[in-house]
Structures are given as structure tokens and as C-alpha cells.
Design a protein around this motif. Structure first.
Motif, PDB file in Angstrom:
ATOM      1  N   MET A  35       0.890  -1.064   0.641  1.00  0.00           N
ATOM      2  CA  MET A  35      -0.270  -0.073   0.013  1.00  0.00           C
ATOM      3  C   MET A  35       1.361   1.106   0.064  1.00  0.00           C
ATOM      4  O   MET A  35       0.445   2.688   0.790  1.00  0.00           O
ATOM      5  CB  MET A  35      -1.061   0.111   1.497  1.00  0.00           C
ATOM      6  CG  MET A  35      -1.974  -1.076   1.475  1.00  0.00           C
ATOM      7  SD  MET A  35      -2.705  -0.831   2.977  1.00  0.00           S
ATOM      8  CE  MET A  35      -3.122  -2.845   3.053  1.00  0.00           C
ATOM      9  N   LYS A  52      -2.687   6.175  -4.711  1.00  0.00           N
ATOM     10  CA  LYS A  52      -3.105   5.004  -4.356  1.00  0.00           C
ATOM     11  C   LYS A  52      -4.637   5.229  -3.475  1.00  0.00           C
ATOM     12  O   LYS A  52      -3.910   6.572  -2.300  1.00  0.00           O
ATOM     13  CB  LYS A  52      -2.680   4.047  -3.827  1.00  0.00           C
ATOM     14  CG  LYS A  52      -2.022   3.210  -5.342  1.00  0.00           C
ATOM     15  CD  LYS A  52      -3.347   2.566  -6.414  1.00  0.00           C
ATOM     16  CE  LYS A  52      -2.360   1.893  -7.732  1.00  0.00           C
ATOM     17  NZ  LYS A  52      -2.977   1.559  -8.731  1.00  0.00           N
ATOM     18  N   HIS A  53      -5.123   4.723  -3.112  1.00  0.00           N
ATOM     19  CA  HIS A  53      -5.911   5.000  -2.757  1.00  0.00           C
ATOM     20  C   HIS A  53      -6.555   4.343  -1.614  1.00  0.00           C
ATOM     21  O   HIS A  53      -6.769   3.336  -1.530  1.00  0.00           O
ATOM     22  CB  HIS A  53      -7.736   5.526  -3.227  1.00  0.00           C
ATOM     23  CG  HIS A  53      -9.003   5.994  -2.228  1.00  0.00           C
ATOM     24  ND1 HIS A  53      -9.917   6.287  -2.655  1.00  0.00           N
ATOM     25  CD2 HIS A  53      -8.877   6.942  -1.277  1.00  0.00           C
ATOM     26  CE1 HIS A  53     -10.536   7.105  -1.927  1.00  0.00           C
ATOM     27  NE2 HIS A  53     -10.397   7.612  -0.781  1.00  0.00           N
ATOM     28  N   ASP A  94      -8.029   1.424  -3.082  1.00  0.00           N
ATOM     29  CA  ASP A  94      -7.591   0.243  -3.726  1.00  0.00           C
ATOM     30  C   ASP A  94      -7.969  -0.580  -2.657  1.00  0.00           C
ATOM     31  O   ASP A  94      -7.016  -2.085  -2.501  1.00  0.00           O
ATOM     32  CB  ASP A  94      -6.234   0.638  -3.338  1.00  0.00           C
ATOM     33  CG  ASP A  94      -5.489   1.524  -5.191  1.00  0.00           C
ATOM     34  OD1 ASP A  94      -6.054   3.191  -5.025  1.00  0.00           O
ATOM     35  OD2 ASP A  94      -6.474   1.481  -6.386  1.00  0.00           O
ATOM     36  N   TYR A  95      -7.403  -0.445  -0.869  1.00  0.00           N
ATOM     37  CA  TYR A  95      -7.020  -0.980   0.109  1.00  0.00           C
ATOM     38  C   TYR A  95      -7.612   0.279   1.134  1.00  0.00           C
ATOM     39  O   TYR A  95      -7.936   0.920   1.008  1.00  0.00           O
ATOM     40  CB  TYR A  95      -5.092  -1.073   0.356  1.00  0.00           C
ATOM     41  CG  TYR A  95      -4.571  -0.928  -0.770  1.00  0.00           C
ATOM     42  CD1 TYR A  95      -3.969   0.561  -0.194  1.00  0.00           C
ATOM     43  CD2 TYR A  95      -3.671  -1.675  -1.438  1.00  0.00           C
ATOM     44  CE1 TYR A  95      -3.185   1.502  -1.255  1.00  0.00           C
ATOM     45  CE2 TYR A  95      -2.654  -0.645  -2.243  1.00  0.00           C
ATOM     46  CZ  TYR A  95      -2.320   0.271  -1.878  1.00  0.00           C
ATOM     47  OH  TYR A  95      -1.402   1.106  -3.033  1.00  0.00           O
ATOM     48  N   LEU A 152     -14.806  -1.697  -2.436  1.00  0.00           N
ATOM     49  CA  LEU A 152     -13.298  -1.732  -2.531  1.00  0.00           C
ATOM     50  C   LEU A 152     -13.276  -1.972  -3.925  1.00  0.00           C
ATOM     51  O   LEU A 152     -14.035  -2.130  -3.995  1.00  0.00           O
ATOM     52  CB  LEU A 152     -12.012  -2.471  -2.456  1.00  0.00           C
ATOM     53  CG  LEU A 152     -12.108  -2.982  -0.721  1.00  0.00           C
ATOM     54  CD1 LEU A 152     -11.615  -4.595   0.114  1.00  0.00           C
ATOM     55  CD2 LEU A 152     -10.120  -2.339  -0.689  1.00  0.00           C
ATOM     56  N   LYS A 153     -12.173  -1.233  -4.548  1.00  0.00           N
ATOM     57  CA  LYS A 153     -11.504  -1.360  -6.026  1.00  0.00           C
ATOM     58  C   LYS A 153     -11.755  -3.451  -6.574  1.00  0.00           C
ATOM     59  O   LYS A 153     -11.767  -3.668  -4.982  1.00  0.00           O
ATOM     60  CB  LYS A 153     -11.131  -0.799  -6.785  1.00  0.00           C
ATOM     61  CG  LYS A 153     -11.215   0.299  -7.165  1.00  0.00           C
ATOM     62  CD  LYS A 153      -9.888   0.791  -7.635  1.00  0.00           C
ATOM     63  CE  LYS A 153      -9.122   2.472  -7.659  1.00  0.00           C
ATOM     64  NZ  LYS A 153      -8.285   3.006  -8.212  1.00  0.00           N
ATOM     65  N   ASN A 161     -10.337  -5.892  -7.352  1.00  0.00           N
ATOM     66  CA  ASN A 161      -8.581  -7.182  -6.740  1.00  0.00           C
ATOM     67  C   ASN A 161      -8.015  -6.059  -5.849  1.00  0.00           C
ATOM     68  O   ASN A 161      -6.896  -5.776  -4.875  1.00  0.00           O
ATOM     69  CB  ASN A 161      -7.725  -6.374  -8.464  1.00  0.00           C
ATOM     70  CG  ASN A 161      -7.678  -7.594  -8.951  1.00  0.00           C
ATOM     71  OD1 ASN A 161      -8.179  -8.712  -9.198  1.00  0.00           O
ATOM     72  ND2 ASN A 161      -8.326  -6.529 -10.132  1.00  0.00           N
ATOM     73  N   GLY A 162      -8.901  -5.054  -5.031  1.00  0.00           N
ATOM     74  CA  GLY A 162      -8.722  -5.107  -3.675  1.00  0.00           C
ATOM     75  C   GLY A 162      -8.530  -5.524  -2.591  1.00  0.00           C
ATOM     76  O   GLY A 162      -9.498  -6.400  -1.883  1.00  0.00           O
ATOM     77  N   LYS A 203     -11.637 -10.078  -4.235  1.00  0.00           N
ATOM     78  CA  LYS A 203     -10.871  -8.595  -3.352  1.00  0.00           C
ATOM     79  C   LYS A 203     -10.529 -10.283  -2.351  1.00  0.00           C
ATOM     80  O   LYS A 203     -10.438 -11.368  -2.320  1.00  0.00           O
ATOM     81  CB  LYS A 203     -11.636  -8.446  -2.888  1.00  0.00           C
ATOM     82  CG  LYS A 203     -12.567  -7.191  -3.756  1.00  0.00           C
ATOM     83  CD  LYS A 203     -13.232  -6.324  -3.455  1.00  0.00           C
ATOM     84  CE  LYS A 203     -14.214  -5.272  -4.184  1.00  0.00           C
ATOM     85  NZ  LYS A 203     -15.760  -4.646  -4.500  1.00  0.00           N
ATOM     86  N   ASP A 253      -9.486  -0.093 -16.713  1.00  0.00           N
ATOM     87  CA  ASP A 253      -8.149  -0.531 -16.039  1.00  0.00           C
ATOM     88  C   ASP A 253      -8.066  -1.498 -16.385  1.00  0.00           C
ATOM     89  O   ASP A 253      -7.344  -1.688 -16.689  1.00  0.00           O
ATOM     90  CB  ASP A 253      -7.487   0.106 -14.592  1.00  0.00           C
ATOM     91  CG  ASP A 253      -7.680   1.602 -14.362  1.00  0.00           C
ATOM     92  OD1 ASP A 253      -7.318   1.753 -13.788  1.00  0.00           O
ATOM     93  OD2 ASP A 253      -7.161   2.391 -16.141  1.00  0.00           O
TER      94      ASP A 253
END
Lengths: 359, 360
Positions: free
Chosen positions: A180, A185-186, A249-250, A268-269, A271-272, A296, B108
Motif C-alpha cells: 500500500m 493510490k486510495h 485500492d485498499y 474496494l475496487k 482486486n482491492g 478481493k 483499467d
């Protein structure tokens, strides 16, 4: 016949201990081992009050041994160092965190992951290699193997730096391990307490965009204006939470009571990663659809190794990061615990041990 | 209001089997496919695998089904026509289509070849295509698909036994790679020995793992070891066996979609171990937090794979002689097959012989 805590060891010590699961702390005479060849004897100046201390003294996790002297955010000055100790000298500013021992020979120990050693020894409420009980930092002095002592940066104030020894490394370690640290990134941080507020500062130093998620609307101004968070979400506001779905992102989750994971996973996006650091006393409910459909993951993390703890302190010193503390005297500790139970602290109590611990 | 008539919607006549309602009974269905667009590949369907998801969908168990529903997303066949801008395929090529036939191609996820995580991903059946029409799957005689979502089936793989790889195969291959469970010498657990599980054992062995199958059925032990090559077998209901195996696995792929306890599985993991779920139970599972923290373990999910990875998976399978264990059936057996599938009575995937048995 069993020796008493006072006579067990040759060095006299004094602290405050909980006697039973009421958790009430009171003066306690005990003793520390002789300073061995690998040891450092430390006069304790400050000790942070970690929420884990509260869980432990009340036996909320079910493995308490009394009398219990808590405290694992310890800072002080070296008084004595054993003949094999090269890293520290008398007068050095040092810190001790959550561990005071490990097996020092397994794969984890060899990779500087003493915190995952199956024989890791906690600073208090545990048993040392010699079979005696360990007592923590709500006391006047402590004897620790040099491997488990860190150098306290000169530029870092003792009182505000003490909480980093647990809270700091507890958030720093997963940020590194789970990747992270990519600027831009968020990161969402759930809970704005001892762990959460330090996490905001460290995350900003990594260049992350930070949103605090909290059940207390009153914390928004603090979070954004004082701590530097970029955004704030009240967890009981479903519309705002929904508007933020798929934006992070995390997430670092510092909440230690049982709580819902579903809305957090939705934030989360794909893959978060949701990393949980709190230790609720019951299992959490984990919905699988969001995990599977969005690839995720939910992961855990537990403090950090010794090398990483030193790295974290040096990083914080470089970025002028300390905890926000309320310094108290030892005789106020029970009142502090009662306030901590209601989250009434911004954001860590730190006991001024050197100036207030008297028999 | 004139309802869209499946037969007249598009210019190319097609025939298949569709479920009409939640009973899930499949029956002959005349419909139509779009004309082959510039980027489309049209192919004669030769075989189609029956995935357990097909069973969930025909019965609307996930609440997302629309009828009539033509299932099937393990589709293989032979190209009969290609659009003017198609570069990767020509007439006569052996091709396959899996679970997705479209995505936004600009987010993405799409740019990183993980179209399966695109929020606008279009499923091969019971989805809505870019042109607004319902997508119909591979229990049918012909498919028309954008070339981006078509893969080449390597010559070394028999078409029938390769079909299930298009869903089951990629569903296991993708998480083994993503979660780093593809390193030689690791100790991997696979929960459930069905369509997904048996293919998972084969991929994991080919990647050099030591594999333990974890199952509720002691009867599957011999098959697991002798037929699929697993190194050992754990009966999940046997507390002593499970206890003895605690802290021994680097990773676990859990293919079970019924609700089940994951705490014992987390206990089987070593420190830093990973539990990956590819089945999706519809109710939340209990997550014990202490072991996650104390061992820095993770619980993650995974869903099929992207197009690039699906091709990579097929090429890997060809190189290592990996196919599914199948029972080939005729189109008119399909309802019986569904009933047997519900009871787990198949070793290990039904595959419909479309070309020879599905005719209008």
C-alpha cells in the motif's frame, strides 16, 4: 516453595498491576532479572496505553494471568548494558514494543519476522525463557534482550513517540507487506483511534490519498483539517458510503469490535485488499460473492518484526510523525482506562512514568 | 407491444436448448444469431461442457436469470466465417469461448487483460450484449463472438475434453498464478473434488505443487490419488486428520459453493498462507479474525480469468496434457444430466456432443 513476584529476581521493581478481571490497576512491588550479557536495563520514562492493555487486564481474550502489569509502548534511557551488547550504551534513548523474545532460530526469526515466530514472547502477560512471568511498561524499569530493543530517534519526542512502538508498527507493517505504498493510490482507514490516526499520518507520508471511515461524524474536522485525510465517510450514512463504492485500492480496518464487512468490501475496487488489524472477540461475517466476483481479499497483520519496527521509527522521525497524545500521571490510569473504554481520548494516553510513579 | 422474438431478432437461424422458467427443464429452442460483424468470428459448435453454474442459472438460484435461457459457457468448435477485420482466426480453426463475450474494452481492468473484472463485463449467456439483445450460450449449434473473446484450442488437446477448461480450467489456473500458488514445491490444498477440483489437482501438479485434496467424501480418496495424482487426501469431517494437518499448507483453493466452515481451513494454512475461494456460497461465512492476524493469513476470492490468461491456460494445458475427465452425452440426455449433476453424480464434467446430437 514458589517465589513471590518481589523476590523472584534480584533487581527491585515497582509498577501498577491488575489483580483480577475487574481490570483495576493498583501499586505492585515486583522484581526484574539480573542484567544478562545480552540484556539492556532501561529506566522507563513513558509508556503508552494501548487498547490491547484494556482487553488484556479485563481478560477479554481469555488468557490473562494475574497480577498483570500491562504496557508495551515503552520508552526510556539505558542504565546498564550487558557485555555482549554493542548496539546500546548507557544514556541511549530506546524503546520496547510488543515482544521481548522469540526462538531466534526458525525461518520467521531468520527473516526478521519475530512477530510470526510460534514461540514469540509478549512483553507482558507471558512467560520468559527462564519460566518467570513477564511484566510490562507501567513500571519504573525493564530488562530486555538487546534484539528486542530499538533505538529511539533523537529528533522524536519521547512522549508522543511511545505509541509508535505498537500502534505505529501495527499499521506500517501491513502497508508495506500488502503493497500500500504506491503514491496516488486510495486507502480507506476504518476507525479513528490510536491505530487509525497514526495510519492517516503514515499513509499521507507514503503519498496515498486517504479517506477515513468512522461512526463518529464529530471526527470529520479533526480527520481532514488536523490529520490531513483527504476525505471522511460516516459509516452510518448509507448514501455517502454507496457513492464511494468501488473507489478504494485498499482498506485498513482498525476496529476491534464485531462489525459488518460487507459495506467495506463494496468500497474496494476489484482486486482491492481489506486488511484487518483489530481483534474482535467473536468471528466476523464474511460475504463471499464480493470476494469472488471482484477478486478481493481480506488479510490480517500482527505488529511487525524488530527490523521493521526500527525502520518504522526512522521513517516517522524523517517525516515528523508522532502520535497525538494525552499525557497522564500513573495514579490517573484507572480513569484513563474508563475513558478509553468509551473511546474518549484524542488519540492515545501516555503515562509519564518517570515523573509520576512513586511508591 | 411487440415482444422481441428470438427467432426474428437476428438474421442467422440458430437452434439450441433453453430453460423456459425456474423449473430449469431444457427444451428445443429456435432463435437467431447476429450476422458476422467485422470483428466477429462465427463457428459451428461441436461440444459444450455443462458447468455447475449452468444448473444454478437455469433454476434462477442467483436471482439473475431471464428466460428463455440458453446456458453453456464451455464452448468449442470450428470457425466457419470471420469478419473483415479479424486477424487472429481463419475458417477451419479450432476455437473456444468461455464465460464472457464482451466488456467495455477501455477501463483499467480491460487494459490490463482482466476483462473478467470489468464492471461492464458481458456474460456468454443471460447477459445483455452491446446491441441490447440477450446473449445465448453454447447449448446451441452456432456461435458468433467478437474475436477478442475467442481463444484458440491447441491442436494437441482433444476438443471434447478441452471444453471444460474454458470455465473450470481458467477458474483454477487464474488464482494459482495471481496468488503466487504456482511455485514448485509448495503444498497446496484443494477443497472439493468435482468439476473444478479435479482440474485444479492436475494444474497444481503440473506446476510442481504437492497436492492434498480435502473432501467430505472418504470414498473419493482412491480416485484423488490414483487417478488425478494428488499426493494425499484429508477427510474434512475427520477432526483428528484435520488437526494433524494444521499449519501444513501454503495455500488452499476452495471450490465448494455450499455454505461451509472456513475456520478449519484457515487452521490448515501455514503462517502467510492463503485461502482462495472460487465457489461462492450465497450466505456469508464466519471469519475468525485471530488466526488471520496471528499468522498474517489471507482469505481471497477469484472469478474465472481474463482472455489473455485463458489462452495462456489452454497452451499450458496442451503442454502438460491436461484435460478434464468427461462423460460425453447427447443433447436429449441433458435434463437427466442436470439431475445427476445436482447429486454430484458425474466423473467429473458432462460434455454435450452438440455437433452430432443437437439438431432442429
Amino acid at each position: 516453595m514458589a517465589k513471590s513476584p518481589e523476590t523472584e529476581h534480584p533487581q527491585k521493581a515497582f509498577g501498577w498491576a491488575a489483580r483480577d478481571s475487574s481490570g483495576v490497576l493498583s501499586p505492585f512491588n515486583f522484581s526484574r532479572r539480573e542484567n544478562g550479557d545480552e540484556d539492556v536495563t532501561i529506566k522507563i520514562h513513558f509508556c503508552g496505553i494501548c487498547h490491547s492493555d484494556l482487553h488484556a487486564i479485563k481478560n477479554e481474550w481469555g488468557f490473562a494471568h494475574y497480577p498483570m502489569v500491562p504496557g508495551h509502548e515503552i520508552v526510556g534511557i539505558v542504565m546498564k548494558s550487558g557485555k555482549n551488547v554493542e548496539k546500546f550504551r548507557e544514556g541511549d534513548r530506546v524503546g520496547v514494543g510488543v515482544m521481548v523474545g522469540s526462538c531466534m532460530s526458525c525461518d520467521y526469526c531468520n527473516q526478521d519476522l519475530e512477530n510470526y515466530c510460534p514461540k514469540m514472547i509478549f512483553t507482558y502477560n507471558s512467560v520468559y525463557h527462564d519460566g518467570t512471568a513477564n511484566y510490562g511498561g507501567y513500571s519504573d524499569m525493564i530488562v530486555v534482550d538487546q534484539h528486542f530493543v530499538v533505538r529511539f530517534p533523537d529528533t522524536m519526542p519521547f512522549d508522543a513517540g511511545a505509541p509508535l512502538l505498537c500502534a505505529g508498527v501495527t499499521v506500517y507493517s501491513p502497508m508495506k507487506y500488502y503493497g500500500m505504498t504506491e503514491p496516488g493510490k486510495h486507502l480507506g482507514i476504518v476507525g479513528l483511534g490510536g491505530l487509525g490516526h497514526v495510519a492517516v499520518k503514515i499513509a499521507k507520508a507514503f503519498g496515498l490519498k486517504v479517506t477515513v471511515i468512522s461512526h463518529s461524524p464529530g471526527k470529520e474536522t479533526e480527520a481532514v483539517d488536523r490529520l490531513g485525510a483527504d476525505g471522511f465517510l460516516v459509516s452510518s450514512d448509507p448514501l455517502k458510503i454507496k457513492a464511494a463504492f468501488g473507489s478504494m485500492d485498499y482498506i485498513i480496518d482498525t476496529v476491534s469490535s464485531v462489525h459488518a464487512l460487507t459495506p467495506l468490501l463494496a468500497l474496494l475496487k476489484p482486486n482491492g485488499k481489506l486488511i484487518t488489524l483489530g481483534l474482535p472477540d467473536k468471528p466476523l461475517e464474511l460475504p463471499m460473492f464480493p470476494l469472488v466476483l471482484g477478486r478481493k481479499l481480506v488479510g490480517g497483520s500482527d505488529i511487525g518484526g524488530m527490523k521493521e519496527t526500527q525502520e518504522m521509527l526512522d521513517f516517522c522521525a524523517k517525516h515528523s510523525i508522532t502520535a497525538d497524545v494525552e499525557v497522564i500521571s500513573m495514579d490517573q490510569v484507572n480513569v484513563a482506562m474508563a475513558r478509553l473504554a468509551k473511546s474518549d481520548v484524542r488519540y492515545r494516553f501516555v503515562i509519564d512514568v518517570a515523573n509520576s510513579l512513586s511508591k | 407491444m411487440v415482444a422481441n422474438q428470438p427467432e426474428k431478432e437476428n438474421p442467422v437461424p440458430a437452434f439450441g436448448l433453453a430453460a423456459r422458467d425456474q423449473s430449469g427443464v431444457l427444451s428445443p429452442f429456435n432463435f437467431s444469431r447476429r450476422a458476422t460483424g467485422e470483428k466477429d468470428v462465427k463457428f459451428k459448435v461441436i461440444y459444450c461442457g455443462i458447468c455447475h453454474s449452468d444448473l444454478h442459472m437455469i433454476k434462477n438460484e442467483w436471482g439473475t436469470s431471464t428466460y428463455p435461457l440458453v446456458p453453456g459457457h464451455e464452448i468449442v468448435g470450428e470457425v466457419t466465417e470471420v469478419g473483415s477485420q479479424v486477424e487472429k482466426f481463419k475458417v477451419g480453426d479450432r476455437v473456444g469461448v468461455g464465460c464472457i463475450v464482451g466488456s467495455c474494452r477501455s477501463c483499467d481492468n480491460c487494459s490490463n487483460s482482466i476483462e473478467n473484472y470489468c464492471p461492464k463485463m458481458i456474460l456468454t449467456y443471460a447477459g445483455t450484449y452491446h446491441d441490447g439483445t440477450v446473449t445465448y450460450g453454447g447449448y446451441s449449434d452456432v456461435m458468433v463472438c467478437d474475436e477478442h473473446f475467442v481463444v484458440r484450442v491447441p491442436d494437441a488437446l482433444p476438443l471434447d475434453a478441452a471444453a471444460p477448461l474454458l470455465c473450470a480450467g481458467i477458474t483454477l489456473y487464474s488464482p494459482l498464478r495471481y496468488y503466487g500458488l504456482d511455485k514448485p514445491g509448495i503444498h497446496l490444498g484443494i477443497v472439493g473434488l468435482g468439476g473444478l477440483g479435479h482440474v485444479g489437482v492436475k494444474f497444481a501438479k503440473a506446476m510442481g505443487a504437492k497436492v492434498t485434496v480435502i473432501s467430505t467424501s472418504p470414498a473419493k480418496k482412491q480416485e484423488a490419488i490414483e487417478r488425478h495424482g494428488a499426493d494425499s487426501f484429508l477427510v474434512s469431517r475427520d477432526q483428528e486428520q484435520m488437526k494433524a494437518a494444521m499449519g501444513t499448507l501454503d495455500g488452499i483453493i476452495d471450490t465448494v459453493s455450499a455454505v461451509h466452515p472456513i475456520m478449519p481451513l484457515i487452521g490448515l494454512l501455514k503462517t502467510h498462507g492463503k485461502l482462495v475461494l472460487v465457489g461462492a456460497p450465497e450466505k456469508p461465512l464466519e471469519l475468525p479474525v485471530f488466526p488471520l492476524l496471528m499468522g498474517r493469513k489471507i482469505v481471497g476470492g477469484s472469478c474465472i480469468g481474463g482472455m489473455k490468461e485463458t489462452q495462456e491456460m489452454l497452451d499450458f494445458a496442451a503442454k502438460h496434457n491436461i484435460t478434464a475427465d468427461i462423460e460425453v452425452i447427447s443433447a436429449d440426455y441433458v435434463n437427466t444430466a442436470m439431475q445427476r449433476l445436482e447429486k454430484g453424480d458425474v466423473k467429473y464434467r458432462f460434455v454435450i456432443d452438440v455437433a452430432k446430437t443437437m439438431q432442429a
